[in-house]
Design an enzyme around this catalytic site. Structure first.
Site, PDB file in Angstrom:
ATOM      1  N   ALA A  64       0.865  -1.180   0.000  1.00  0.00           N
ATOM      2  CA  ALA A  64       0.000   0.000   0.000  1.00  0.00           C
ATOM      3  C   ALA A  64       0.898   1.225   0.000  1.00  0.00           C
ATOM      4  O   ALA A  64       2.067   1.153   0.418  1.00  0.00           O
ATOM      5  CB  ALA A  64      -0.893  -0.016   1.225  1.00  0.00           C
ATOM      6  N   GLY A 109       0.645  -5.186   0.860  1.00  0.00           N
ATOM      7  CA  GLY A 109      -0.530  -5.272  -0.010  1.00  0.00           C
ATOM      8  C   GLY A 109      -0.226  -5.922  -1.355  1.00  0.00           C
ATOM      9  O   GLY A 109      -1.125  -6.447  -2.011  1.00  0.00           O
ATOM     10  N   GLU A 112      -0.409  -9.485  -0.712  1.00  0.00           N
ATOM     11  CA  GLU A 112      -1.833  -9.772  -0.448  1.00  0.00           C
ATOM     12  C   GLU A 112      -2.657  -9.801  -1.741  1.00  0.00           C
ATOM     13  O   GLU A 112      -3.530 -10.645  -1.898  1.00  0.00           O
ATOM     14  CB  GLU A 112      -2.384  -8.742   0.545  1.00  0.00           C
ATOM     15  CG  GLU A 112      -1.814  -8.969   1.946  1.00  0.00           C
ATOM     16  CD  GLU A 112      -2.114  -7.830   2.905  1.00  0.00           C
ATOM     17  OE1 GLU A 112      -1.733  -6.681   2.603  1.00  0.00           O
ATOM     18  OE2 GLU A 112      -2.727  -8.087   3.945  1.00  0.00           O
ATOM     19  N   GLU A 132       4.313  -5.326   7.384  1.00  0.00           N
ATOM     20  CA  GLU A 132       3.441  -4.383   8.109  1.00  0.00           C
ATOM     21  C   GLU A 132       3.814  -4.215   9.572  1.00  0.00           C
ATOM     22  O   GLU A 132       3.752  -3.105  10.118  1.00  0.00           O
ATOM     23  CB  GLU A 132       1.971  -4.820   8.010  1.00  0.00           C
ATOM     24  CG  GLU A 132       1.340  -4.614   6.639  1.00  0.00           C
ATOM     25  CD  GLU A 132       1.553  -5.771   5.677  1.00  0.00           C
ATOM     26  OE1 GLU A 132       2.397  -6.642   5.960  1.00  0.00           O
ATOM     27  OE2 GLU A 132       0.889  -5.797   4.633  1.00  0.00           O
TER      28      GLU A 132
HETATM   29  N1  DAK Z   1       4.568   3.251  -0.740  1.00  0.00           N
HETATM   30  C1  DAK Z   1       4.974   4.434  -1.278  1.00  0.00           C
HETATM   31  N2  DAK Z   1       6.106   4.593  -1.974  1.00  0.00           N
HETATM   32  C2  DAK Z   1       6.912   3.530  -2.116  1.00  0.00           C
HETATM   33  C3  DAK Z   1       6.572   2.256  -1.592  1.00  0.00           C
HETATM   34  C4  DAK Z   1       5.344   2.139  -0.880  1.00  0.00           C
HETATM   35  N3  DAK Z   1       4.903   1.009  -0.380  1.00  0.00           N
HETATM   36  N4  DAK Z   1       7.555   1.396  -1.906  1.00  0.00           N
HETATM   37  C5  DAK Z   1       8.471   2.103  -2.608  1.00  0.00           C
HETATM   38  N5  DAK Z   1       8.093   3.379  -2.732  1.00  0.00           N
HETATM   39  C6  DAK Z   1       8.798   4.462  -3.414  1.00  0.00           C
HETATM   40  C7  DAK Z   1       9.988   4.945  -2.604  1.00  0.00           C
HETATM   41  O1  DAK Z   1       9.581   5.851  -1.609  1.00  0.00           O
HETATM   42  C8  DAK Z   1      10.843   5.592  -3.677  1.00  0.00           C
HETATM   43  O2  DAK Z   1      10.303   6.856  -3.968  1.00  0.00           O
HETATM   44  P1  DAK Z   1      11.272   8.131  -4.245  1.00  0.00           P
HETATM   45  O3  DAK Z   1      12.119   8.244  -3.032  1.00  0.00           O
HETATM   46  O4  DAK Z   1      12.057   7.754  -5.463  1.00  0.00           O
HETATM   47  O5  DAK Z   1      10.322   9.271  -4.459  1.00  0.00           O
HETATM   48  C9  DAK Z   1      10.594   4.690  -4.885  1.00  0.00           C
HETATM   49  O6  DAK Z   1       9.374   3.985  -4.611  1.00  0.00           O
HETATM   50  C10 DAK Z   1      11.693   3.665  -5.090  1.00  0.00           C
HETATM   51  O7  DAK Z   1      11.879   2.977  -3.873  1.00  0.00           O
HETATM   52  P2  DAK Z   1      13.307   2.826  -3.158  1.00  0.00           P
HETATM   53  O8  DAK Z   1      14.195   3.973  -3.479  1.00  0.00           O
HETATM   54  O9  DAK Z   1      13.050   2.535  -1.721  1.00  0.00           O
HETATM   55  O10 DAK Z   1      13.869   1.526  -3.914  1.00  0.00           O
HETATM   56  P3  DAK Z   1      14.848   0.431  -3.333  1.00  0.00           P
HETATM   57  O11 DAK Z   1      15.241  -0.410  -4.477  1.00  0.00           O
HETATM   58  O12 DAK Z   1      15.937   1.051  -2.524  1.00  0.00           O
HETATM   59  O13 DAK Z   1      13.951  -0.438  -2.335  1.00  0.00           O
HETATM   60  C11 DAK Z   1      11.955  -1.623  -1.623  1.00  0.00           C
HETATM   61  C12 DAK Z   1      12.864  -1.155  -2.811  1.00  0.00           C
HETATM   62  C13 DAK Z   1      10.687  -2.224  -2.231  1.00  0.00           C
HETATM   63  C14 DAK Z   1      12.678  -2.684  -0.811  1.00  0.00           C
HETATM   64  C15 DAK Z   1      11.644  -0.386  -0.735  1.00  0.00           C
HETATM   65  O14 DAK Z   1      11.147   0.673  -1.576  1.00  0.00           O
HETATM   66  C16 DAK Z   1      10.636  -0.674   0.326  1.00  0.00           C
HETATM   67  O15 DAK Z   1      10.956  -1.281   1.360  1.00  0.00           O
HETATM   68  N6  DAK Z   1       9.380  -0.232   0.112  1.00  0.00           N
HETATM   69  C17 DAK Z   1       8.322  -0.307   1.108  1.00  0.00           C
HETATM   70  C18 DAK Z   1       7.808  -1.718   1.176  1.00  0.00           C
HETATM   71  C19 DAK Z   1       6.753  -1.863   2.235  1.00  0.00           C
HETATM   72  O16 DAK Z   1       7.008  -1.679   3.409  1.00  0.00           O
HETATM   73  N7  DAK Z   1       5.590  -2.225   1.781  1.00  0.00           N
HETATM   74  C20 DAK Z   1       4.517  -2.567   2.646  1.00  0.00           C
HETATM   75  C21 DAK Z   1       3.644  -1.350   2.851  1.00  0.00           C
HETATM   76  S1  DAK Z   1       2.474  -1.654   4.109  1.00  0.00           S
HETATM   77  C22 DAK Z   1      -4.961  -1.248   5.050  1.00  0.00           C
HETATM   78  C23 DAK Z   1      -4.690  -2.560   4.884  1.00  0.00           C
HETATM   79  C24 DAK Z   1      -3.477  -2.957   4.385  1.00  0.00           C
HETATM   80  C25 DAK Z   1      -2.497  -2.059   4.092  1.00  0.00           C
HETATM   81  C26 DAK Z   1      -2.770  -0.741   4.273  1.00  0.00           C
HETATM   82  C27 DAK Z   1      -4.006  -0.316   4.752  1.00  0.00           C
HETATM   83  N8  DAK Z   1      -6.197  -0.844   5.580  1.00  0.00           N
HETATM   84  C28 DAK Z   1      -7.176  -1.846   5.909  1.00  0.00           C
HETATM   85  C29 DAK Z   1      -6.518   0.501   5.658  1.00  0.00           C
HETATM   86  C30 DAK Z   1      -1.243  -2.505   3.580  1.00  0.00           C
HETATM   87  C31 DAK Z   1      -0.098  -2.047   4.024  1.00  0.00           C
HETATM   88  C32 DAK Z   1       1.143  -2.273   3.314  1.00  0.00           C
HETATM   89  O17 DAK Z   1       1.233  -2.808   2.233  1.00  0.00           O
END
Ligand code: DAK
Length: 259
Positions: A64, A109, A112, A132
């Site tokens: 997400a 997500g 998921e 998460e």
């Molecule tokens: N959201 C927003 N931006 C993201 C992102 C994300 N999940 N993942 C990557 N980006 C963006 C980065 O901020 C970066 O943006 P800029 O800095 O260039 O503007 C760009 O994508 C490239 O990412 P990185 O520079 O970080 O690239 P790397 O190769 O160094 O790393 C990575 C890749 C995938 C390992 C890293 O970006 C990372 O760890 N990303 C976050 C992964 C993460 O934690 N995902 C889980 C999110 S939590 C809900 C229910 C469920 C959910 C939400 C609400 N409700 C019921 C309301 C779900 C939650 C989730 O999914």
């Protein structure tokens, strides 16, 4: 659609989540577009298989959109959850077969949404995780439920509690991915699988999907009763007559019409 690409050809809808600058993270607008797009595909008789993938060569869906979630209120969070439940529900419940072509990161997500699909094919560079708990939340797009059903409670708890990232081979080993293929071959592999599925009777496939999905969430006896009823229903189709007649006539070519 601002965040999705859709290409429909030869019975296959190739749906690409297209936000490469944020590694295809799911924001509310994307979830809403997915809901609308999938509810339209669901009604189309000419689409038999949906392949869902992410744009670029690095990420399927990196979760997400954290930049949208960081300041969201509980009410906004809940609205986002409802949107995801609707969009993911289409993938799981639509009569068409849904294949996730996981072409890189499938995080949070992203993992998921791949699990809401019927089948997951991973490229060699794919990585799966439920990060998460490291963000102060828990999986909320079905991760606690679908991951444990796919890989078992113990492995789901380990992945969710540790936030460990696993590679495609490990995802295959534990049953999260059905197959691992080179990235360059991923979409062709999924299309070839779709072709094998489309050789079979679409109503038979759709009823089998319903029996497996509903049955796996119920006790064995209720599942068997449902299967018996759906089996009976398949006898009302012209495709049942065609499939069996083709066998008896020793005919390889079958003409299924989805009726
Ligand atoms: N959201 C927003 N931006 C993201 C992102 C994300 N999940 N993942 C990557 N980006 C963006 C980065 O901020 C970066 O943006 P800029 O800095 O260039 O503007 C760009 O994508 C490239 O990412 P990185 O520079 O970080 O690239 P790397 O190769 O160094 O790393 C990575 C890749 C995938 C390992 C890293 O970006 C990372 O760890 N990303 C976050 C992964 C993460 O934690 N995902 C889980 C999110 S939590 C809900 C229910 C469920 C959910 C939400 C609400 N409700 C019921 C309301 C779900 C939650 C989730 O999914």
């Amino acid at each position: 659609m601002n965040n999705l690409l859709l290409e429909i050809q030869n019975g296959i809808a190739l749906l690409t989540i297209n936000r490469p600058k944020s590694l295809n993270a799911l924001n509310s607008e994307t979830l809403s577009e997915l809901d609308t797009c999938l509810s339209e595909i669901e009604k189309r008789d000419d689409v038999k298989v949906v392949i869902l993938t992410g744009s670029g060569e690095k990420s399927f869906v990196a979760g997400a959109d954290i930049s949208e979630m960081v300041n969201a209120t509980p009410v906004e969070g809940s609205a986002m959850g409802q949107l995801a439940r609707k969009a993911f529900g289409h993938l799981e419940e639509m009569p068409q077969v849904t294949i996730a072509a996981v072409n890189g990161y499938a995080l949070g997500g992203g993992c998921e949404i791949s699990m809401a699909c019927d089948i997951r094919i991973a490229s060699e560079n794919a990585k799966f995780a439920q990060p998460e708990c490291g963000l102060g939340i828990l999986p909320g797009f079905g991760g606690t439920q679908r991951l444990s059903r796919l890989v078992g409670k113990g492995r789901a708890k380990e992945l969710i509690f540790t936030c460990d990232m696993i590679d495609a081979q490990e995802a295959y080993r534990i049953g999260l991915a059905n197959k691992v293929v080179p990235l360059a071959e991923l979409i062709d592999y999924c299309k070839a699988m779709a072709g094998r599925i489309m050789k079979n009777a679409p109503i038979g496939v759709a009823l089998a999907k319903e029996a497996i999905n509903t049955g796996s969430d119920t006790d064995l006896n209720s599942g068997l009763k449902l299967e018996a009823n759906l089996f009976g229903l398949s006898f009302s189709t012209q495709d049942k007559k065609e499939g069996m007649t083709a066998f008896l006539e020793k005919r390889k070519e079958k003409h299924f019409i989805g009726k």
